[in-house]
Design an enzyme around this catalytic site. Structure first.
Site, mmCIF file in Angstrom:
data_model
loop_
_atom_site.group_PDB
_atom_site.id
_atom_site.type_symbol
_atom_site.label_atom_id
_atom_site.label_comp_id
_atom_site.label_asym_id
_atom_site.label_seq_id
_atom_site.Cartn_x
_atom_site.Cartn_y
_atom_site.Cartn_z
ATOM 1 N N ASN A 106 0.853 -1.196 0.000
ATOM 2 C CA ASN A 106 0.000 0.000 0.000
ATOM 3 C C ASN A 106 0.886 1.243 0.000
ATOM 4 O OD1 ASN A 106 0.540 0.815 2.858
ATOM 5 N ND2 ASN A 106 -0.374 -1.187 3.229
ATOM 6 N N ASP A 162 -4.089 -6.357 5.029
ATOM 7 C CA ASP A 162 -5.074 -7.265 5.609
ATOM 8 C C ASP A 162 -4.964 -8.658 4.995
ATOM 9 O OD1 ASP A 162 -6.242 -5.409 7.357
ATOM 10 O OD2 ASP A 162 -7.260 -4.445 5.666
ATOM 11 N N LYS A 220 10.289 -16.289 -10.612
ATOM 12 C CA LYS A 220 9.468 -15.158 -11.064
ATOM 13 C C LYS A 220 8.393 -15.668 -12.033
ATOM 14 C CE LYS A 220 9.787 -10.725 -13.294
ATOM 15 N NZ LYS A 220 10.548 -9.944 -14.255
ATOM 16 N N PHE A 276 -4.747 2.769 14.535
ATOM 17 C CA PHE A 276 -4.988 3.769 13.497
ATOM 18 C C PHE A 276 -6.065 3.238 12.575
ATOM 19 C CE2 PHE A 276 -1.935 7.356 13.170
ATOM 20 C CZ PHE A 276 -1.328 7.161 14.403
ATOM 21 N N LYS A 306 -13.839 -0.059 15.250
ATOM 22 C CA LYS A 306 -12.527 -0.700 15.429
ATOM 23 C C LYS A 306 -12.025 -0.559 16.865
ATOM 24 C CE LYS A 306 -11.408 -0.310 10.608
ATOM 25 N NZ LYS A 306 -10.671 0.328 9.528
ATOM 26 N N LYS A 334 -11.335 -4.067 18.677
ATOM 27 C CA LYS A 334 -9.942 -4.429 18.982
ATOM 28 C C LYS A 334 -9.575 -4.139 20.440
ATOM 29 C CE LYS A 334 -8.762 -3.763 14.145
ATOM 30 N NZ LYS A 334 -7.716 -3.924 13.156
HETATM 31 O O1 C5P Z 1 -9.047 -3.112 10.647
HETATM 32 P P1 C5P Z 1 -8.035 -2.158 10.137
HETATM 33 O O2 C5P Z 1 -6.993 -2.830 9.304
HETATM 34 O O3 C5P Z 1 -8.575 -0.953 9.476
HETATM 35 O O4 C5P Z 1 -7.351 -1.633 11.468
HETATM 36 C C1 C5P Z 1 -6.305 -0.738 11.449
HETATM 37 C C2 C5P Z 1 -5.485 -0.884 12.696
HETATM 38 O O5 C5P Z 1 -5.214 -2.246 12.964
HETATM 39 C C3 C5P Z 1 -4.137 -0.217 12.553
HETATM 40 O O6 C5P Z 1 -3.740 0.252 13.810
HETATM 41 C C4 C5P Z 1 -3.270 -1.355 12.043
HETATM 42 O O7 C5P Z 1 -1.897 -1.128 12.356
HETATM 43 C C5 C5P Z 1 -3.835 -2.544 12.776
HETATM 44 N N1 C5P Z 1 -3.768 -3.800 12.026
HETATM 45 C C6 C5P Z 1 -3.098 -4.878 12.554
HETATM 46 N N2 C5P Z 1 -3.047 -6.060 11.865
HETATM 47 C C7 C5P Z 1 -3.642 -6.185 10.678
HETATM 48 C C8 C5P Z 1 -4.325 -5.089 10.125
HETATM 49 C C9 C5P Z 1 -4.371 -3.912 10.815
HETATM 50 O O8 C5P Z 1 -2.543 -4.762 13.654
HETATM 51 N N3 C5P Z 1 -3.565 -7.329 10.036
#
Ligand code: C5P
Length: 402
Positions: free
Chosen positions: A211, A280, A290, A327, A341, A345
């Protein structure tokens, strides 16, 4: 953004080492931030770089001798020492350090050091044998007893051709030491883990999914936590940014690696700030070779990555430590998503940022964020430089710690 150093009176003492030329750059940088810099040079320092250079860069008169002007003005010199907010000596030679350690007042610089009660930052620079000599080390130990902050010199090639410890630190290190001296040490004794940057999820030896995160927000958070006295572990995905000074930096590439490193370290942390844009999903398999160009499409099986923050939220112990900050990079329904979130979380604070706006989100130097804390209190911040944004996030975290 009003600089932390704007209008601060800085007395900048310079003694005679070849590193004087580097001090010219420091004075320029300080003056650029709006600091009121007054330079005092020893005789030897003026042999390396003329006082005119420093007068031009600081915009102020440079002081060199005790008796250079009419007698009454010597009192003004002492006023400089009394009125300054910070006293820097860079480069500090073995000779000047010895004078300070023994209370000598035989030149203007050493007299001002005795007269001043301002915070003192000493940046030694000299030949490595001179630096490691027991006499110099004893003098430095004495300066520490006087509560002077000594910023240890770097190791490397010295101007005299020797290699070793003794090189004046780079401006980045000096800048952090200077900013830190104007910052409340309200994160002292806190161990902080900060994640930053993107993660890269490979699917063959040459290619990955990722990203647009630049890591700037996470690195700004790491720098400001360090300035406020924290022990900082920065776990970063690939970025083009250099390690912040005084911070332990662990480089990772993928979300799985970031997961592993966070889990290895979080037990010792008081605060975890997950500012990384963790992917994600990841391709399930990484091809050994490759993947050849040619076919119209390729099949990639995409699987979810572990949610690191959610796992930490589940593991939070009865003492509610570590304090968790997440974040949420959003392009729509920002506040609703943020709240969801925060709850899902089990976080103490969520920082919601808009990734669509022109000057905010990925890659920019500024950010517009909203904070929602564990009591669902919302704080909307204006568009700010990421450094300033980081300061306000830490202000909020410090309140939540209490
Ligand atoms: O659910 P989302 O990906 O939007 O959540 C964002 C937050 O979760 C951020 O703080 C990111 O660093 C954390 N995150 C994580 N592990 C993931 C995806 C996101 O710790 N696989």
């Amino acid at each position: 953004m009003k600089s932390l150093l704007a209008d601060k009176k800085i007395l900048f003492g310079i003694s005679g080492s070849i590193a004087v030329y580097k001090a010219a750059e420091w004075v320029r940088e300080l003056a650029k931030t709006g600091a009121d810099v007054t330079v005092v040079m020893t005789d030897a320092a003026t042999r390396f770089v003329s006082s005119l250079t420093f007068a031009t860069l600081s915009g102020n008169r440079v002081y060199t001798g005790m008796f250079e002007s009419d007698a009454g003005e010597n009192v003004t010199h002492i006023n400089l020492a009394r009125e300054c907010d910070l006293f820097i000596i860079a480069p500090a030679t073995a000779q000047t350090i010895a004078k300070l350690a023994n209370g000598f007042a035989d030149n203007l610089l050493s007299s001002l050091a005795l007269a001043s009660r301002a915070k003192m930052l000493v940046f030694p620079a000299m030949n490595s044998n001179m630096y490691s000599h027991a006499a110099t080390q004893a003098n430095l130990a004495r300066l520490k007893e006087y509560e002077y902050s000594i910023i240890e010199p770097d190791e490397g090639m010295l101007a005299c051709g020797d290699e070793g410890v003794g090189r004046l630190v780079e401006w980045g290190v000096a800048r952090e030491a200077i900013l830190s001296s104007f910052t409340p040490q309200d994160l002292e004794e806190q161990t902080v883990i900060i994640t930053a940057g993107p993660t890269c999820e490979p699917f063959d030896p040459a290619r990955h999914m990722s990203n647009r995160s630049s890591g700037k927000m996470g690195f700004a958070l790491a720098r400001s936590a360090k300035r406020r006295g924290a022990k900082v572990i920065l776990i970063s995905g690939p970025t083009s940014l250099g390690a912040p000074s005084g911070v332990e930096m662990i480089n990772v590439t993928s979300a799985l690696q970031m997961h592993e490193v966070v889990m290895e370290n979080y037990n010792n942390a008081d605060i975890v700030v997950m500012s990384a844009a963790v992917s994600d999903y990841r391709p399930e398999k990484i091809a050994e070779q490759k993947i050849k160009k040619g076919s119209d499409s390729i099949d990639l099986e995409i699987v979810p990555n572990p949610d690191i923050l959610k796992e930490l939220g589940k593991r939070k112990d009865k003492t509610k430590r570590p304090l968790l900050v997440g974040f949420a990079a959003e392009s729509s329904d920002h506040l609703e998503e943020g709240k969801r979130k925060l709850k899902e979380k089990n976080l103490d604070l969520i920082v919601i940022n808009d990734i669509i706006g022109k000057d905010t989100g990925f890659g920019t130097d500024t950010n517009q964020v909203n904070l929602i804390d564990r009591d669902y209190q919302l704080e909307k911040l204006p568009l700010l430089a990421k450094e300033e944004c980081a300061y306000i996030i830490w202000d909020k975290i410090v309140k939540l710690l209490q």
